[in-house]
Design a protein around this motif. Structure first.
Motif, PDB file in Angstrom:
ATOM      1  N   GLN A   1       0.855  -1.181   0.000  1.00  0.00           N
ATOM      2  CA  GLN A   1       0.000   0.000   0.000  1.00  0.00           C
ATOM      3  C   GLN A   1       0.887   1.225   0.000  1.00  0.00           C
ATOM      4  OE1 GLN A   1      -3.197  -0.986   0.063  1.00  0.00           O
ATOM      5  NE2 GLN A   1      -4.114   1.024  -0.176  1.00  0.00           N
ATOM      6  N   GLN A   2       0.816   2.055  -1.015  1.00  0.00           N
ATOM      7  CA  GLN A   2       1.667   3.219  -1.082  1.00  0.00           C
ATOM      8  C   GLN A   2       1.104   4.356  -0.259  1.00  0.00           C
ATOM      9  OE1 GLN A   2       4.533   4.172  -1.276  1.00  0.00           O
ATOM     10  NE2 GLN A   2       5.101   4.709  -3.356  1.00  0.00           N
ATOM     11  N   GLY A   3      -0.221   4.546  -0.329  1.00  0.00           N
ATOM     12  CA  GLY A   3      -0.835   5.629   0.411  1.00  0.00           C
ATOM     13  C   GLY A   3      -1.733   5.101   1.512  1.00  0.00           C
ATOM     14  N   GLU A   4      -1.592   5.665   2.716  1.00  0.00           N
ATOM     15  CA  GLU A   4      -2.458   5.297   3.830  1.00  0.00           C
ATOM     16  C   GLU A   4      -2.977   6.568   4.453  1.00  0.00           C
ATOM     17  OE1 GLU A   4      -2.326   1.015   3.953  1.00  0.00           O
ATOM     18  OE2 GLU A   4      -3.565   2.500   4.976  1.00  0.00           O
ATOM     19  N   GLU A   5      -4.292   6.780   4.424  1.00  0.00           N
ATOM     20  CA  GLU A   5      -4.868   8.006   4.949  1.00  0.00           C
ATOM     21  C   GLU A   5      -5.197   7.866   6.431  1.00  0.00           C
ATOM     22  OE1 GLU A   5      -5.968   6.404   2.347  1.00  0.00           O
ATOM     23  OE2 GLU A   5      -5.991   7.713   0.592  1.00  0.00           O
ATOM     24  N   ASP A   6      -5.198   8.999   7.084  1.00  0.00           N
ATOM     25  CA  ASP A   6      -5.523   9.071   8.507  1.00  0.00           C
ATOM     26  C   ASP A   6      -6.178  10.419   8.769  1.00  0.00           C
ATOM     27  OD1 ASP A   6      -3.854  10.139  11.301  1.00  0.00           O
ATOM     28  OD2 ASP A   6      -5.233   8.459  11.418  1.00  0.00           O
ATOM     29  N   PRO A   7      -7.294  10.485   9.478  1.00  0.00           N
ATOM     30  CA  PRO A   7      -8.040   9.366  10.074  1.00  0.00           C
ATOM     31  C   PRO A   7      -8.878   8.632   9.037  1.00  0.00           C
ATOM     32  CG  PRO A   7      -9.211  11.383  10.470  1.00  0.00           C
ATOM     33  CD  PRO A   7      -7.939  11.778   9.755  1.00  0.00           C
ATOM     34  N   GLN A   8      -9.482   7.527   9.420  1.00  0.00           N
ATOM     35  CA  GLN A   8     -10.369   6.807   8.515  1.00  0.00           C
ATOM     36  C   GLN A   8     -11.669   7.561   8.322  1.00  0.00           C
ATOM     37  OE1 GLN A   8     -10.838   2.792   9.912  1.00  0.00           O
ATOM     38  NE2 GLN A   8      -8.820   2.159   9.193  1.00  0.00           N
ATOM     39  N   ALA A   9     -12.114   8.245   9.368  1.00  0.00           N
ATOM     40  CA  ALA A   9     -13.348   9.023   9.290  1.00  0.00           C
ATOM     41  C   ALA A   9     -13.169  10.294  10.094  1.00  0.00           C
ATOM     42  CB  ALA A   9     -14.526   8.209   9.815  1.00  0.00           C
ATOM     43  N   LEU A  10     -13.828  11.358   9.630  1.00  0.00           N
ATOM     44  CA  LEU A  10     -13.705  12.670  10.257  1.00  0.00           C
ATOM     45  C   LEU A  10     -15.052  13.375  10.133  1.00  0.00           C
ATOM     46  CD1 LEU A  10     -11.846  14.877  11.468  1.00  0.00           C
ATOM     47  CD2 LEU A  10     -11.272  15.536   9.111  1.00  0.00           C
ATOM     48  N   SER A  11     -15.547  13.897  11.246  1.00  0.00           N
ATOM     49  CA  SER A  11     -16.817  14.602  11.247  1.00  0.00           C
ATOM     50  C   SER A  11     -16.605  15.992  11.836  1.00  0.00           C
ATOM     51  CB  SER A  11     -17.853  13.829  12.068  1.00  0.00           C
ATOM     52  OG  SER A  11     -19.109  14.455  12.014  1.00  0.00           O
ATOM     53  N   ILE A  12     -16.988  17.016  11.084  1.00  0.00           N
ATOM     54  CA  ILE A  12     -16.783  18.391  11.534  1.00  0.00           C
ATOM     55  C   ILE A  12     -18.024  19.217  11.247  1.00  0.00           C
ATOM     56  CG2 ILE A  12     -14.283  18.317  11.211  1.00  0.00           C
ATOM     57  CD1 ILE A  12     -14.688  19.803   8.573  1.00  0.00           C
ATOM     58  N   GLN A  13     -18.077  20.407  11.847  1.00  0.00           N
ATOM     59  CA  GLN A  13     -19.164  21.345  11.592  1.00  0.00           C
ATOM     60  C   GLN A  13     -18.817  22.205  10.377  1.00  0.00           C
ATOM     61  OE1 GLN A  13     -22.123  21.638  13.302  1.00  0.00           O
ATOM     62  NE2 GLN A  13     -21.578  19.882  14.554  1.00  0.00           N
ATOM     63  N   GLU A  14     -19.847  22.599   9.670  1.00  0.00           N
ATOM     64  CA  GLU A  14     -19.653  23.492   8.529  1.00  0.00           C
ATOM     65  C   GLU A  14     -18.907  24.747   8.976  1.00  0.00           C
ATOM     66  OE1 GLU A  14     -23.326  24.595   6.595  1.00  0.00           O
ATOM     67  OE2 GLU A  14     -22.413  24.218   4.635  1.00  0.00           O
ATOM     68  N   GLY A  15     -17.956  25.162   8.192  1.00  0.00           N
ATOM     69  CA  GLY A  15     -17.162  26.339   8.507  1.00  0.00           C
ATOM     70  C   GLY A  15     -15.829  26.002   9.148  1.00  0.00           C
ATOM     71  N   GLU A  16     -15.712  24.829   9.738  1.00  0.00           N
ATOM     72  CA  GLU A  16     -14.443  24.408  10.341  1.00  0.00           C
ATOM     73  C   GLU A  16     -13.481  23.933   9.253  1.00  0.00           C
ATOM     74  OE1 GLU A  16     -15.961  22.852  14.726  1.00  0.00           O
ATOM     75  OE2 GLU A  16     -15.592  21.396  13.139  1.00  0.00           O
ATOM     76  N   ASN A  17     -12.224  23.821   9.634  1.00  0.00           N
ATOM     77  CA  ASN A  17     -11.216  23.271   8.725  1.00  0.00           C
ATOM     78  C   ASN A  17     -11.098  21.760   8.910  1.00  0.00           C
ATOM     79  OD1 ASN A  17     -10.695  25.903   7.963  1.00  0.00           O
ATOM     80  ND2 ASN A  17      -8.872  26.096   9.256  1.00  0.00           N
TER      81      ASN A  17
END
Lengths: 114, 112
Positions: B2-18
Motif C-alpha cells: 500500500q503506497q498511500g495510507e490516509e488518517d483518520p479513517q473518518a472525520l466529522s466536523i461542523q460546517e465552517g471548520e477546517n
C-alpha cells in the motif's frame, strides 16, 4: 472538453455468467486507459492499464481480462464470474505524458455477482 | 504494498471548520495526488504535488508534502456540506510506473 463514458451503471449477474463492461473516452487522442476495482470500504486496486491499441498490462492475476480494440475504447471481460468479482469497477483515462499523470474517472459500474 | 495510507479513517466536523487529512507512504515517490469521491461515484482529481514541492494551494485546498517523513496532508478550509465525501491520496514511484496506488481513504462528513 474530454468526457468518459462507462456502462452499465449497475449490473447483477449470476455466478458463472460472462461479463463485459465498456468504457469510451471522447475529446482526446491516445489516452492511457485504466480499469480499477474498489471493494466496499477499501482503496482502489489497479486491474489493467493500456498505453495504446492492443497493449494491455495486467497488474493482478485473476478471473478478468481487458481489451482495447480502438484508441478510446477499453473493455473489461470475464468468461465466468465468481462471487469474489463483486465490486465497484472504475474506468479512467490520463494523458499520454507518462507515469503519474492525473486520472479522470468514469462514474463506475456496481457489479453484484449472486 | 500500500503506497498511500490516509488518517483518520473518518472525520466529522461542523460546517465552517477546517478539515485536515493525512497520508503516509512507504517508498520514494514521483508525485502525490489527492482525489475526492462522492458516494457511489467515480473519483475526481483535486491536486497534484511533485516530489520537489513542499506546499501547493488550490482554492480552499492546501496540500503539503514532507518527503523526509514520507507524508502529505490535505487541508480543506471553511468546509461546506458539499465537501462531504471520501478523500484518497495516491502516488506513483519508480521510473515508468503506471501504477497509481491509492489508500483506503478518509471519509469526511461536514455537518450543516
Amino acid at each position: 472538453s474530454q468526457t468518459i463514458h462507462q456502462w452499465p451503471a449497475t449490473l447483477v449477474q449470476p455466478v458463472g455468467s460472462p461479463l463485459s463492461l465498456e468504457c469510451t473516452v471522447e475529446g482526446t487522442s491516445n489516452p492511457n486507459l485504466y480499469w480499477y476495482r474498489q471493494a466496499a470500504g477499501r482503496g482502489l486496486q489497479l486491474l489493467f492499464y493500456s498505453v495504446g491499441i492492443g497493449q494491455i498490462s495486467s497488474e493482478v492475476p485473476q478471473n478478468l481480462s481487458a481489451s482495447r480494440p480502438q484508441d478510446r475504447q477499453f473493455i473489461l471481460s470475464s468468461k465466468k464470474l465468481l462471487l469474489s468479482d463483486s465490486g465497484f469497477y472504475l474506468c479512467a483515462w490520463s494523458r499520454p505524458w507518462g507515469a503519474g499523470s492525473p486520472l479522470h474517472f468514469g462514474n463506475g459500474t456496481r457489479l453484484t455477482v449472486t | 504494498s500500500q503506497q498511500g495510507e490516509e488518517d483518520p479513517q473518518a472525520l466529522s466536523i461542523q460546517e465552517g471548520e477546517n478539515a485536515t487529512m493525512n497520508c503516509s507512504y512507504k517508498t520514494s515517490i514521483n508525485n502525490l495526488q489527492w482525489y475526492r469521491q462522492n458516494s457511489g461515484r467515480g473519483l475526481v482529481h483535486l491536486i497534484l504535488i511533485r516530489s520537489n514541492e513542499r506546499e501547493k494551494h488550490s482554492g480552499r485546498l492546501r496540500v503539503t508534502l514532507d518527503t523526509s517523513k514520507k507524508s502529505s496532508s490535505l487541508l480543506i478550509t471553511a468546509s461546506r456540506a458539499a465537501d462531504t465525501a471520501s478523500y484518497f491520496c495516491a502516488a506513483t514511484s519508480g521510473a515508468g510506473s503506471y501504477q497509481l496506488t491509492f489508500g483506503k481513504g478518509t471519509k469526511l462528513s461536514v455537518i450543516p
